[in-house]
Enzyme design. Sequence first.
Site, mmCIF file in Angstrom:
data_model
loop_
_atom_site.group_PDB
_atom_site.id
_atom_site.type_symbol
_atom_site.label_atom_id
_atom_site.label_comp_id
_atom_site.label_asym_id
_atom_site.label_seq_id
_atom_site.Cartn_x
_atom_site.Cartn_y
_atom_site.Cartn_z
ATOM 1 N N SER A 1 0.831 -1.211 0.000
ATOM 2 C CA SER A 1 0.000 0.000 0.000
ATOM 3 C C SER A 1 0.865 1.260 0.000
ATOM 4 O O SER A 1 0.477 2.278 -0.582
ATOM 5 C CB SER A 1 -0.979 -0.007 1.178
ATOM 6 O OG SER A 1 -0.314 0.176 2.392
ATOM 7 N N ASN A 2 2.018 1.209 0.626
ATOM 8 C CA ASN A 2 2.929 2.369 0.552
ATOM 9 C C ASN A 2 3.476 2.546 -0.859
ATOM 10 O O ASN A 2 3.625 3.670 -1.334
ATOM 11 C CB ASN A 2 4.070 2.216 1.561
ATOM 12 C CG ASN A 2 3.660 2.653 2.951
ATOM 13 O OD1 ASN A 2 3.484 3.840 3.201
ATOM 14 N ND2 ASN A 2 3.467 1.695 3.835
ATOM 15 N N ARG B 1 12.874 -7.777 5.461
ATOM 16 C CA ARG B 1 14.173 -8.335 5.858
ATOM 17 C C ARG B 1 15.111 -7.196 6.212
ATOM 18 O O ARG B 1 14.870 -6.050 5.828
ATOM 19 C CB ARG B 1 14.794 -9.129 4.705
ATOM 20 C CG ARG B 1 13.935 -10.273 4.312
ATOM 21 C CD ARG B 1 14.539 -11.103 3.207
ATOM 22 N NE ARG B 1 13.525 -12.027 2.772
ATOM 23 C CZ ARG B 1 13.193 -13.131 3.452
ATOM 24 N NH1 ARG B 1 13.838 -13.458 4.550
ATOM 25 N NH2 ARG B 1 12.214 -13.899 3.025
ATOM 26 N N ASN C 1 13.701 4.051 4.397
ATOM 27 C CA ASN C 1 12.766 3.026 4.881
ATOM 28 C C ASN C 1 11.609 3.714 5.598
ATOM 29 O O ASN C 1 11.795 4.757 6.223
ATOM 30 C CB ASN C 1 13.494 2.092 5.860
ATOM 31 C CG ASN C 1 12.591 1.040 6.458
ATOM 32 O OD1 ASN C 1 11.873 0.339 5.737
ATOM 33 N ND2 ASN C 1 12.598 0.916 7.774
ATOM 34 N N HIS D 1 8.902 3.125 8.666
ATOM 35 C CA HIS D 1 8.703 2.266 9.839
ATOM 36 C C HIS D 1 7.475 2.762 10.602
ATOM 37 O O HIS D 1 7.332 3.969 10.819
ATOM 38 C CB HIS D 1 9.944 2.314 10.735
ATOM 39 C CG HIS D 1 9.845 1.395 11.910
ATOM 40 N ND1 HIS D 1 10.002 0.031 11.802
ATOM 41 C CD2 HIS D 1 9.579 1.642 13.210
ATOM 42 C CE1 HIS D 1 9.836 -0.525 12.985
ATOM 43 N NE2 HIS D 1 9.576 0.427 13.858
ATOM 44 N N ASP E 1 20.915 2.744 7.572
ATOM 45 C CA ASP E 1 22.319 2.428 7.822
ATOM 46 C C ASP E 1 22.391 0.983 8.316
ATOM 47 O O ASP E 1 21.431 0.233 8.150
ATOM 48 C CB ASP E 1 22.970 3.445 8.772
ATOM 49 C CG ASP E 1 22.355 3.399 10.165
ATOM 50 O OD1 ASP E 1 21.600 2.452 10.474
ATOM 51 O OD2 ASP E 1 22.635 4.319 10.958
HETATM 52 C C1 GRF Z 1 4.038 -0.630 6.772
HETATM 53 O O1 GRF Z 1 3.394 -0.516 8.004
HETATM 54 C C2 GRF Z 1 5.461 -0.179 6.861
HETATM 55 O O2 GRF Z 1 5.655 0.883 7.757
HETATM 56 C C3 GRF Z 1 6.152 -1.410 7.384
HETATM 57 O O3 GRF Z 1 5.514 -2.469 6.721
HETATM 58 C C4 GRF Z 1 4.193 -2.083 6.361
HETATM 59 C C5 GRF Z 1 4.072 -2.269 4.890
HETATM 60 O O4 GRF Z 1 2.755 -2.049 4.435
HETATM 61 N N1 GRF Z 1 7.579 -1.348 7.179
HETATM 62 P P1 GRF Z 1 2.460 -2.004 2.874
HETATM 63 O O5 GRF Z 1 3.031 -3.275 2.271
HETATM 64 O O6 GRF Z 1 3.138 -0.778 2.316
HETATM 65 O O7 GRF Z 1 0.981 -1.951 2.746
#
Ligand code: GRF
Length: 200
Positions: free
Chosen positions: A13-14, A91, A107, A109, A141
């Site tokens: 989704s991101n 990973r 990244n 998070h 990093d």
């Molecule tokens: C998100 O919550 C992101 O912050 C984390 O993993 C999830 C990925 O969600 N690292 P999506 O695959 O982007 O929907």
Amino acid sequence: MKRIAVVASGRGSNFQAVIDAIRNGKVPAECAALITDNPKAYALERARKAGVPCRIIDYAAFPSREVYERALLATMQEANADLFVLAGYMRILGASIVMAFPGKIINIHPALLPCFTGLHAQRQAVQHGVKVAGCTVHFVDESLDGGPIILQKCVPVLDSDDEDALAERILSHEHQCLPESIRLFCEDRLVIEGRKVRII
Ligand code: GRF
């Protein structure tokens, strides 16, 4: 125009938020590749719909983590991207990859780092009873979720929240925070100074 490559393991989704922001002219970039370690990732479907080239480096098909990482590194080099965006890559990136692309990997998070690193950050937040959670975009990093922070967004934690409800609220902020961070990178507005990122 900068070239970005997204690295994702799951639903993506991101990744979709990044595709949409590029399409809407909010992020001045070209999405040159989706790289995944998971042939079943729904992110692949999103890439195909958006016409983004896909590279699958199937973790399960490699005899060891080292061999997998070599293949991933080669694929990232071939992508020839200005920026690699880890968006749900499940990973830890090995040191050889981190060192190959200094200041070129970010990244997302789902916590206000440095709190709640690693897996299940939203569960950790609910269990800890924090009143404010959020998300962080940071440079990668060699530490776990520890590189210089680019942007953070705060999200309230409600008394009624379970892990899923909080994760959903955080996710909607992730979808703004990640494209915004990429935009700043593409506009050459991020300056890394030691542990800090200055936005110019
Ligand atoms: C998100 O919550 C992101 O912050 C984390 O993993 C999830 C990925 O969600 N690292 P999506 O695959 O982007 O929907």
